[in-house]
Write a protein that holds these residues in place. Structure first.
Motif, PDB file in Angstrom:
ATOM      1  N   ASP A  78       0.827  -1.206   0.000  1.00  0.00           N
ATOM      2  CA  ASP A  78       0.000   0.000   0.000  1.00  0.00           C
ATOM      3  C   ASP A  78       0.863   1.259   0.000  1.00  0.00           C
ATOM      4  O   ASP A  78       1.481   1.612   0.997  1.00  0.00           O
ATOM      5  N   LEU A  79       0.888   1.940  -1.162  1.00  0.00           N
ATOM      6  CA  LEU A  79       1.606   3.209  -1.270  1.00  0.00           C
ATOM      7  C   LEU A  79       0.648   4.395  -1.080  1.00  0.00           C
ATOM      8  O   LEU A  79       0.938   5.526  -1.467  1.00  0.00           O
ATOM      9  N   GLY A  80      -0.520   4.081  -0.462  1.00  0.00           N
ATOM     10  CA  GLY A  80      -1.526   5.124  -0.233  1.00  0.00           C
ATOM     11  C   GLY A  80      -1.164   6.085   0.890  1.00  0.00           C
ATOM     12  O   GLY A  80      -0.937   7.271   0.653  1.00  0.00           O
ATOM     13  N   PHE A 134       6.509  11.796  -1.660  1.00  0.00           N
ATOM     14  CA  PHE A 134       5.519  11.441  -2.672  1.00  0.00           C
ATOM     15  C   PHE A 134       5.975  11.592  -4.125  1.00  0.00           C
ATOM     16  O   PHE A 134       6.634  12.564  -4.476  1.00  0.00           O
ATOM     17  N   TRP A 152       4.013  11.918  -7.768  1.00  0.00           N
ATOM     18  CA  TRP A 152       2.687  12.192  -8.330  1.00  0.00           C
ATOM     19  C   TRP A 152       2.690  11.791  -9.795  1.00  0.00           C
ATOM     20  O   TRP A 152       3.628  12.112 -10.530  1.00  0.00           O
ATOM     21  N   SER A 197      -1.438  -0.574  -4.030  1.00  0.00           N
ATOM     22  CA  SER A 197      -2.414   0.502  -3.948  1.00  0.00           C
ATOM     23  C   SER A 197      -1.708   1.848  -3.800  1.00  0.00           C
ATOM     24  O   SER A 197      -0.510   1.911  -3.517  1.00  0.00           O
ATOM     25  N   CYS A 198      -2.453   2.909  -4.051  1.00  0.00           N
ATOM     26  CA  CYS A 198      -1.924   4.263  -3.893  1.00  0.00           C
ATOM     27  C   CYS A 198      -3.116   5.188  -3.611  1.00  0.00           C
ATOM     28  O   CYS A 198      -4.224   4.709  -3.357  1.00  0.00           O
ATOM     29  N   ARG A 229      -1.285   9.594  -6.265  1.00  0.00           N
ATOM     30  CA  ARG A 229      -0.136   9.865  -5.400  1.00  0.00           C
ATOM     31  C   ARG A 229       0.441   8.555  -4.879  1.00  0.00           C
ATOM     32  O   ARG A 229      -0.282   7.730  -4.325  1.00  0.00           O
ATOM     33  N   LEU A 230       1.743   8.385  -5.081  1.00  0.00           N
ATOM     34  CA  LEU A 230       2.426   7.195  -4.584  1.00  0.00           C
ATOM     35  C   LEU A 230       3.396   7.612  -3.482  1.00  0.00           C
ATOM     36  O   LEU A 230       4.285   8.435  -3.706  1.00  0.00           O
ATOM     37  N   CYS A 231       3.230   7.045  -2.286  1.00  0.00           N
ATOM     38  CA  CYS A 231       4.142   7.335  -1.179  1.00  0.00           C
ATOM     39  C   CYS A 231       5.263   6.289  -1.182  1.00  0.00           C
ATOM     40  O   CYS A 231       4.984   5.091  -1.094  1.00  0.00           O
ATOM     41  N   PHE A 254       2.067  -0.994 -10.814  1.00  0.00           N
ATOM     42  CA  PHE A 254       1.368   0.255 -11.113  1.00  0.00           C
ATOM     43  C   PHE A 254       1.423   0.558 -12.611  1.00  0.00           C
ATOM     44  O   PHE A 254       0.429   0.970 -13.219  1.00  0.00           O
TER      45      PHE A 254
END
Lengths: 391, 391
Positions: free
Chosen positions: B24-26, B325, B327, B349-350, B364-366, B382
């Motif tokens: 999870d990169l959310g 982040f 983007w 996920s993101c 947005r990818l954290c 992704f």
């Protein structure tokens, strides 16, 4: 590296303002010796050992589940508020939570009613954020009829029921415990007028066992959504840790928990709250409380003995059965500022009653911040000051 | 004692919601390995050794003086905001401080302007407390002319100049750094329209050194009372410690410091702030930052490499030079929710761009929350998801 130093000579890192030559019974501070410093040191280490990096991540929004469980069980003990973790929100202390509630009331345009004598900074937190604050006439206790009249009048002028801020147990500044009858009467008025109640129970844990304290308002209210109770570890463990808790209905807790500030920053004081959780679950908090109550009772007695029977006519002392404060009522002919002036000339100080309410006639003495011998000496000077002011 | 347990099986004590099977990169979380857990453990012990019970008392209202001195010197370094301790207020983190500022704006009836793309929970904190929030049109950057038009329009409707919330450096969600020209143009508009500015610099310390970052708005503003800058240890040390700081004029800091909440509860996060003070003055914070920046840069590169040159036509990546982040802009014909659906079907996920602004077209990818290998694998998934959604 050489540029920065942890300590500078006599640099104050605390809020306290030292007053050389004065035994200051003014602020509501706990003696450094009674702060749970070593207990919390160990609790911090235990929290880090138990949870590792999770103790440093964004915390659960409503606070650590083990602490919520402990506090729910504590609230549910005999005569208390039957509740589960879902009724507990861990806070960053009472002041912070009052501020959060104040912002919400201000947003709604809700008027806040307070007791005629009330915690001055509590009232200031609301007023500063734009809440209109109205003191209900009636000393020493909130009078249900006055409360009803004030509630009806402010509801009419503001277009909605007001909220009420009240400290029923070991009240600041008077130390009084509101009787069960008054609590019920107050809640009946709240119910009839649609008023929500904020119950400040910051001193509730400091019960010396001298009288039976009635259940909190959260336990007595018919409508659980109508009352939230605010509790604190600041007066029992240490204020520097910034942890308290709120007891309320599941609906109220859930609404506060899902607020944007918590969704952004997580639970307030997360690491500190885990340390407190460790102290609570290990039993060290309960053991500390037993000893703290004993120490505070000793100090109350040390401060009280010189006053009893020694004050001039018209002065009277309220004997508190918990908390930090002794309140001294003074006659109408005597100025509280004159008493304070005489006291400070004799090397002691205390808090002016007028700080807590426009019509207050008295002085507040905090006995939590000094050892018994110093309190006894300060109380003797206070007696002399009262005699001088009454002359 | 047996009733309470510190840990229950799989009980979450953090805000994070585990998503089995998903990288999870959310959320904007830092990997547990990168949190300064051991550093803060030692800092807590050092604070207690240095200050003893004073570390547990009510803290100085503006925060510990040694920390304020360190932060003032840090802010004053080349190109920064020349300041002293009197310009620094220690906070309980950016979210808490935003909430405090929001309550004040709400009380005044001040409208808040934000960038078209902005930190969603920052905006929510204001909106929840009753502040009217207006997004200034213009993507990706705040356009000075649009800003002026919006400021004039809202000033007319609300009867007073609005305030502006802006994140000029390593912006959340886009990672972008606002150019010096844009910063100056924005401040010129603020000055002409009487607008006060809240500058969110939560990610400012996470500078990978790839570009020269312009000075903060507090350093560029002609009127020092017009801007406050919000900084945080949450993104660099750990969010669980709840410590940040504000840079502003002496007048602004003094006004905030003397507010009733601080006069009541003392400095927020007092003990935690002393631990941070210990870490700052010993040099361990600076050493930690050097290593953290290196680690984050590695992770940025790991997340970025699979994206560069591999995304379908019309998709583009912004390469961040700091912060947490990446983007990804997506073409108008592609739905961000479709990309997310395809991504989750592939185990990553993101965050949906629309969270951060109504007109946002992107994701947005954290990259702060996972080790490099996991990030590279997630980025590949992704890419596949973007291809599937663009088909």
């Amino acid at each position: 590296m050489g540029l920065f130093h942890l300590t500078a000579p006599e640099e104050p890192i605390t809020q306290a303002t030292p007053r050389p030559g004065i035994t200051d019974l003014g602020p509501g501070y706990l003696d450094a010796e009674l702060l749970a410093t070593e207990l919390l040191r160990e609790a911090c280490l235990e929290a880090l050992e138990t949870w590792g990096p999770s103790a440093m991540a964004y915390g659960a929004n409503a606070g650590p589940p083990p602490l919520r469980r402990f506090l729910a069980a504590k609230a549910s003990t005999a005569g208390g508020t039957a509740c589960t973790s879902a009724n507990v929100l861990v806070t960053g202390g009472t002041s912070t939570m009052l501020s959060e509630l104040a912002a919400r009331l201000a947003g709604e345009g809700t008027v806040l009613l307070t007791e005629a004598l009330t915690y001055d900074l509590g009232r200031a937190i609301f007023a500063e954020l734009g809440v209109r604050v109205v003191a209900v006439p009636g000393l020493p206790d909130l009078d249900p009829d006055e409360l009803r009249r004030t509630a009806v009048r402010t509801a009419r002028s503001s277009g909605k029921p007001p909220a009420l801020y009240v400290a029923p147990t070991f009240h600041n500044p008077t130390g009084r415990v509101l009787s069960l009858d008054r609590r019920r009467a107050m809640l009946a008025v709240a119910e009839q007028t649609g008023m929500r109640v904020i119950e400040d129970q910051a001193y509730a844990d400091l019960d010396y066992g001298d009288e039976i304290v009635p259940p909190p308002l959260t336990a007595l209210a018919d409508d659980p959504d109508s009352v939230v109770g605010l509790y604190s570890f600041s007066k029992s463990l240490a204020p520097g840790i910034r942890v308290g808790w709120l007891i309320g209905s599941e609906k109220r807790v859930s609404r506060l928990e899902t607020g944007a500030e918590r969704r952004s920053g997580g639970g307030p004081s997360h690491f500190a709250a885990l340390a407190v959780a460790a102290a609570c679950t290990s039993g060290s908090f309960d053991a500390h409380l037993v000893e703290l109550r004993r120490q505070l009772r000793l100090r109350r007695d040390a401060a009280l003995s010189p006053l009893l029977g020694a004050l001039p006519p018209g002065f009277s002392v309220r004997v508190p059965t918990g908390g930090y404060f002794v309140w001294v009522d003074i006659p109408a002919a005597v100025d509280d500022r004159a008493v304070l002036r005489e006291a400070e000339a004799r090397g002691m100080s205390c808090a002016l009653g007028r700080r807590f309410g426009a019509d207050a006639r008295g002085l507040r003495l905090c006995f939590a911040g000094h050892p018994p011998a110093a309190l006894a000496a300060a109380a003797e000077r206070f007696v002399a000051a009262c005699r001088a002011a009454a002359r």
